[in-house]
Write an enzyme that holds these catalytic residues in place. Sequence first.
Site, mmCIF file in Angstrom:
data_model
loop_
_atom_site.group_PDB
_atom_site.id
_atom_site.type_symbol
_atom_site.label_atom_id
_atom_site.label_comp_id
_atom_site.label_asym_id
_atom_site.label_seq_id
_atom_site.Cartn_x
_atom_site.Cartn_y
_atom_site.Cartn_z
ATOM 1 N N ARG A 33 0.622 -1.252 -0.040
ATOM 2 C CA ARG A 33 -0.032 0.090 -0.057
ATOM 3 C C ARG A 33 0.885 1.079 0.085
ATOM 4 O O ARG A 33 1.659 1.255 1.067
ATOM 5 C CB ARG A 33 -0.796 -0.016 1.212
ATOM 6 N N GLU A 83 -10.976 5.594 -5.234
ATOM 7 C CA GLU A 83 -11.389 4.200 -5.222
ATOM 8 C C GLU A 83 -11.736 3.877 -6.768
ATOM 9 O O GLU A 83 -11.787 4.844 -7.668
ATOM 10 C CB GLU A 83 -12.650 3.974 -4.451
ATOM 11 N N ARG A 97 -1.024 -5.559 4.462
ATOM 12 C CA ARG A 97 -0.369 -5.069 3.280
ATOM 13 C C ARG A 97 0.896 -4.127 4.061
ATOM 14 O O ARG A 97 0.843 -3.504 4.916
ATOM 15 C CB ARG A 97 -1.114 -3.983 2.192
#
Length: 158
Positions: free
Chosen positions: A46, A54, A88
């Site tokens: 990330r 998004e 992540r």
Amino acid sequence: MRLLYSIVMLVLTFSASADISGRVVRVLDGDTVEILQASRERTRIRLAGIDAPEKNQPFGQRSRQFLTRLVAQRHVRISGDERDRYGRILGTVWLDGEDINAVMVRNGLAWAYRYRGKATEPQYAEPEAGARAVKSGLWADPAPVEPGLWRKMQKTPE
């Protein structure tokens, strides 16, 4: 015994903050990639300090496509040792010495991530201001909505 403890702590501290590298095999969205390390381990990254739209948000696909053009199938280095709640690695993606997280913000395809109104990575605030000034990328929209707020607006009441 103290010396041994000190050495073990030093080694653990060093290895916890060590960089990783690999080939980008998947771009999930404008701020998440998956790399394949030399050990054949796949690791999700990330991009720290930024927040991209998004996928189904305005500019979400453009953000993902731009990141894909930058890093897909390229060998990158990741600096950072924290993990998010999804496991992540939160990191900075480096390609040929360039901070890809900053490139995303500078091109108006991600926000500098903020916590309580302040950029969590101050080095991304200036590139964001520059992108806003020239209405680059998502800043061409007269009222862009930060992804966190957009996600809240998409939730359906139960």
